[in-house]
Write a protein that holds these residues in place. Structure first.
Motif: not given
Lengths: 279, 279
Positions: B137, B170-171, B183
């Motif tokens: 990320t 999940q975000s 997502e």
């Protein structure tokens, strides 16, 4: 088309549905008979498949590969391998010859000892290089497997030891006389493998070394993995010399660094639970 | 009885004959849905088995393990896992709970990516520790996998890199709001994995290191191993950034020391054969 089909590890029903369908459509079906055995014989497989099987020992595969492959140019030929076609032994040579002759090939995978050993609870991604332990003779006692186990253990990794299989071996006498008389098959047991490991440890100590692997190192003995009567025993290397695991095939694992969940699983199979109490 | 049954890697027919028979006799059949996927969906499996499947995601297995197991005290329950039940993820925790509750269990093995990667011609016993490459990320770019690959390569061993799967994630926003909105699933491609490896190599050079793995290191990209449309590509790490392998799942191998027979096999899948000409 040449099909390389894994049979899995247990009995006739461990073949995949896809593999069974392919066998039924093949004109010729070879059974590779030199690297491993199933707990059932050729006849049981023939009955289950409804097909005659051609036993392919090492000689057949090496000497008659072109015969096997020429058939595969005209019709569908299956080559059955216990475990996975790319398990303990690869059949790369057969595939390379097939490609050279313009024969298409397809692989139908199955379980092999290399992944099924996970059943003892040791994490597969924590295994280092796999080693083979061969039967020692009076004059030939190789120790190279011990160095690999030591290297894995220093890196925290477990080692799967594949134990020797002697099938269709000739005595030196019969070999020299050119007599094709074969000795009865022999399969190394966990006890024998552990004895050889202990002998190496003694040798190393005589040479002034302090071996990384000792009598107290945690090991796992496995027998007939994937079969209905599979047995697993965990304990010290010393305990592995006397544990009774029954018929072949056997495999031995020498552990590296054990994680708590791995210890919990090994306790289920402990010869003596107190070995794991301190962990 | 609790049955842990491997489904293999391709489609519905990659289950073993034994596994299929057991499913048909089970009262409840769970499909583990968080560590991997088959190339076919739940519906295709249900049709082939003639059974309704209960999807078991990570939450189900962790929170409702006791429900799954209580059923297994009274009747036969199957827990289906893509690949082998002890493949990339072990289900040790479920087994330990079962034993604690007095539930018997049985494992029906199958092929997993850990042994099926042998299809590229690299010898399975020359693989070192398996690593996972996770999606980076903006704020989290772990490099530990690179150190393990380096260690394996220094020891002459190949490394199987399992590539990240994000299913039912999940975000951060939805997670903080407690909204169970998930997502779309994401599967890391060989291209993405190779890009991340190249980024680590650049970082190491900036730190004055001379990395063991470089743009020229021979790698193998594999997609949908065991499926009818399986693809394999061999070449340099640089080539792996652009090779087109299609749909998931992908895996990447970084090679160690290559043996001549391995080189011959990798040539069959070469992006550019000249890479292998000097070997």
């Amino acid at each position: 088309m040449l099909y390389l089909i894994g049979l899995g590890l247990g009995d006739a029903k461990d073949i995949t549905v896809k593999g069974l369908e392919v066998i039924k459509q093949c004109s010729r079906v070879y059974l590779e008979a030199y690297t491993s055995i199933l707990t059932v014989g050729k006849e049981a497989l023939e009955e289950f498949y409804g097909k005659e099987l051609i036993l392919a020992d090492r000689e057949t595969v090496e000497q008659e590969a072109d015969t096997i492959l020429k058939d595969a140019l005209q019709c569908d030929v299956a080559f059955l391998v216990v475990g996975d076609p790319f398990g303990a032994t690869t059949h790369s040579d057969l595939i390379l010859r097939a490609v050279k002759l313009g024969v298409s090939y397809r692989v139908i995978h199955n379980a092999s000892i290399l992944n099924a050993v996970g059943c003892c609870g040791l994490q597969l991604y924590n295994f280092g290089e796999t080693v083979s332990i061969v039967f020692w003779t009076d004059t030939w006692k190789p120790e190279s497997f011990f160095n690999k186990i030591t290297k894995n253990r220093r890196n925290g990794m477990h080692t799967l030891c594949l134990l020797d299989i002697k099938v269709k071996e000739q005595s030196v006498e019969n070999l020299m006389r050119g007599k094709k008389i074969y000795e009865p098959p022999r399969y190394m047991s966990v006890n024998q493998a552990a004895e050889q490991l202990l002998a190496v440890i003694q040798n190393r100590r005589l040479q002034g070394e302090e071996p990384e692997v000792t009598e107290a190192t945690v090991c796992v003995g496995l027998a007939r993995v994937g079969g209905a009567d599979q047995q697993i025993a965990s304990g010290t290397l010393q305990e592995m010399t006397t544990v009774a695991l029954g018929d072949p095939l056997h495999s031995l694992i020498v552990t590296g660094t054990l994680h708590p969940l791995e210890v919990d699983m090994l306790k289920l199979f402990a010869v003596d639970k107190s070995v794991f109490e301190q962990s």
